[in-house]
Design an enzyme around this catalytic site. Sequence first.
Site, mmCIF file in Angstrom:
data_model
loop_
_atom_site.group_PDB
_atom_site.id
_atom_site.type_symbol
_atom_site.label_atom_id
_atom_site.label_comp_id
_atom_site.label_asym_id
_atom_site.label_seq_id
_atom_site.Cartn_x
_atom_site.Cartn_y
_atom_site.Cartn_z
ATOM 1 N N LYS A 1 0.760 -1.238 0.072
ATOM 2 C CA LYS A 1 0.056 -0.034 0.024
ATOM 3 C C LYS A 1 0.728 1.280 -0.028
ATOM 4 O O LYS A 1 0.572 2.006 -1.021
ATOM 5 C CB LYS A 1 -0.855 0.070 1.324
ATOM 6 C CG LYS A 1 -1.537 1.388 1.646
ATOM 7 C CD LYS A 1 -2.834 1.366 0.502
ATOM 8 C CE LYS A 1 -3.432 2.783 0.657
ATOM 9 N NZ LYS A 1 -4.327 3.242 -0.478
ATOM 10 N N CYS B 1 -3.825 10.412 1.021
ATOM 11 C CA CYS B 1 -3.045 9.050 0.707
ATOM 12 C C CYS B 1 -1.621 9.317 0.235
ATOM 13 O O CYS B 1 -0.816 9.177 0.844
ATOM 14 C CB CYS B 1 -3.969 8.335 -0.338
ATOM 15 S SG CYS B 1 -5.166 7.683 0.455
HETATM 16 N N1 LIG Z 1 -10.493 7.158 2.311
HETATM 17 C C1 LIG Z 1 -9.760 7.019 1.243
HETATM 18 O O1 LIG Z 1 -9.850 6.996 0.003
HETATM 19 C C2 LIG Z 1 -8.754 5.743 1.734
HETATM 20 C C3 LIG Z 1 -8.148 4.830 0.780
HETATM 21 C C4 LIG Z 1 -7.126 3.971 1.147
HETATM 22 C C5 LIG Z 1 -6.840 3.797 2.428
HETATM 23 N N2 LIG Z 1 -7.417 4.564 3.325
HETATM 24 C C6 LIG Z 1 -7.086 4.105 4.697
HETATM 25 O O2 LIG Z 1 -8.234 3.808 5.545
HETATM 26 C C7 LIG Z 1 -7.919 4.090 6.969
HETATM 27 C C8 LIG Z 1 -9.449 4.673 7.336
HETATM 28 O O3 LIG Z 1 -9.546 5.706 6.431
HETATM 29 P P1 LIG Z 1 -11.136 6.738 6.311
HETATM 30 O O4 LIG Z 1 -10.910 7.579 5.208
HETATM 31 O O5 LIG Z 1 -12.324 5.552 6.245
HETATM 32 O O6 LIG Z 1 -11.013 7.514 7.643
HETATM 33 P P2 LIG Z 1 -12.422 8.249 8.202
HETATM 34 O O7 LIG Z 1 -11.757 9.256 9.016
HETATM 35 O O8 LIG Z 1 -13.246 8.706 7.120
HETATM 36 O O9 LIG Z 1 -13.228 7.179 9.181
HETATM 37 C C9 LIG Z 1 -12.850 6.756 10.081
HETATM 38 C C10 LIG Z 1 -13.783 6.301 11.497
HETATM 39 O O10 LIG Z 1 -13.206 5.657 12.324
HETATM 40 C C11 LIG Z 1 -13.711 6.111 13.473
HETATM 41 N N3 LIG Z 1 -12.927 5.796 14.642
HETATM 42 C C12 LIG Z 1 -11.611 6.439 14.968
HETATM 43 N N4 LIG Z 1 -11.280 5.667 16.076
HETATM 44 C C13 LIG Z 1 -12.220 4.599 16.370
HETATM 45 C C14 LIG Z 1 -12.089 3.433 17.387
HETATM 46 N N5 LIG Z 1 -11.143 3.666 18.255
HETATM 47 N N6 LIG Z 1 -13.186 2.604 17.273
HETATM 48 C C15 LIG Z 1 -14.272 3.017 16.348
HETATM 49 N N7 LIG Z 1 -14.328 4.017 15.569
HETATM 50 C C16 LIG Z 1 -13.201 4.595 15.366
HETATM 51 C C17 LIG Z 1 -13.896 7.819 13.223
HETATM 52 O O11 LIG Z 1 -14.796 8.369 14.293
HETATM 53 C C18 LIG Z 1 -14.399 7.631 11.817
HETATM 54 O O12 LIG Z 1 -15.667 7.636 11.512
HETATM 55 C C19 LIG Z 1 -7.044 4.964 6.922
HETATM 56 O O13 LIG Z 1 -5.957 4.307 7.382
HETATM 57 C C20 LIG Z 1 -6.607 5.503 5.611
HETATM 58 O O14 LIG Z 1 -5.529 6.060 5.293
HETATM 59 C C21 LIG Z 1 -8.434 5.443 3.104
#
Ligand SMILES: NC(=O)c1ccc[n+]([C@@H]2O[C@H](COP(=O)([O-])OP(=O)(O)OC[C@H]3O[C@@H](n4cnc5c(N)ncnc54)[C@H](O)[C@@H]3O)[C@@H](O)[C@H]2O)c1
Length: 400
Positions: free
Chosen positions: A201, A255
């Site tokens: 990744k 990202c």
């Molecule tokens: N958004 C993208 O396009 C994308 C693409 C690839 C990878 N990622 C990776 O995926 C992961 C998540 O990204 P995202 O964009 O979904 O983040 P986001 O911020 O949209 O969502 C994360 C959620 O997790 C919740 N959260 C935080 N701590 C928590 C806990 N201890 N228990 C329960 N809920 C909790 C938050 O309230 C939030 O709603 C990250 O590591 C990101 O780098 C994101």
Amino acid sequence: MKVQFIGLGYIGLPTAAVVAQKGIQVHGVDVNHQVVETINQGKIHIIEPGLEQVVKEGVEKGCFKASKTPTEADVHLIVVPTPFKGNHEPDISFVESATKTILPLLKAGDTFIIESTSPVGTTEKMAKLIFDERPELQGQLAIAYCPERVLPGNVLHELIHNDRVIGGIDSESTQQACNFYQTFVQGELHPTNARTAEMCKLTENSSRDVQIAFANELSLICDKAGVNVWELIELANKHPRVNILQPGAGVGGHCIAVDPYFIVSDYPMESQIIGKAREINNYKSFWCAEKIRTAMLEFELKNGRKATTAIMGLAFKPNIDDLRESPAKYIAQKVMQSEQNNFLVVEPNISEHSVFKLTNYQEAYEKADIIAFLVAHDEFKTLDYKDDKVILDFAGVFRK
Ligand SMILES: NC(=O)c1ccc[n+]([C@@H]2O[C@H](COP(=O)([O-])OP(=O)(O)OC[C@H]3O[C@@H](n4cnc5c(N)ncnc54)[C@H](O)[C@@H]3O)[C@@H](O)[C@H]2O)c1
């Protein structure tokens, strides 16, 4: 089978909804009670085409339920944020605390999967954390890492059709995690180990960052050499084995502008190109801001009055409303630091902003003396080139 998602954001929510669509029982957990309430009403708190309908169906059928508290399940997915700290070190505290919340609920035969973008070794660290607390589960749990690579705006399609890289802490873990993804992924599943999957990744996004840095470096060289960088790249790409990306005002988003630091932070001596690419892409934004300032001073000297400058675009890439880590936003803040007047800020993909007063793109283009294109939004490409304006085209809107 019961599947539990910890974290219901941009990635966790659509994945949970797609799994529930398969008729699988899904329990979604989020610390944010508004997120939980919204989802349980069959609504969504993020923008993603088609997602609300899938969530609504899952909730109505009773397959998908959100909660603030975790429960017992057969498969547990960690999809919480992994930001970086002030010094660009990865912050895996969200992954740790999410893992701790489900620790007491884990049972023999369960599958534990991390999807959050993570530095190499995170899955092994979480395995240690789990087995230190629950030694009786040693050899009884599948622990794996599976990164996400969906494109916002096309998430529902890509979640199902993209290939997935799946790496366990041992081969049984990899196999068990693959069995789970087989329930909803139609793309190919590529088994490997956890460290390789984590690095995969980070490598994908670092590769993009390095390639954009090359284009941005070319744009700096061309500016000095009096060569049109857009024409140059188009011509160089006529070579059958050359494929140079486009330069811009820097690199943004959560990202590509973030993940390379996860490698640089852990392997600073070895990651020379990756680290330098981050520097070049950051420097490009600084350089754009300096160019705008210089153009404003030159205009004032020549015309005896201050210029009105249009800042065209705030998003981190064309045709989206996402301003996270946006170089355009950084440039706007930098040039407007000392004076707010004499600027017209444009971002056609959002209706309002808490800091910037927004102006319609056509109006700004008409009124301003200096036009700084920071993002190549489609709307901007409909404008006619005007010789009487100072045009700073950092995004390749006119390619002149
Ligand atoms: N958004 C993208 O396009 C994308 C693409 C690839 C990878 N990622 C990776 O995926 C992961 C998540 O990204 P995202 O964009 O979904 O983040 P986001 O911020 O949209 O969502 C994360 C959620 O997790 C919740 N959260 C935080 N701590 C928590 C806990 N201890 N228990 C329960 N809920 C909790 C938050 O309230 C939030 O709603 C990250 O590591 C990101 O780098 C994101």
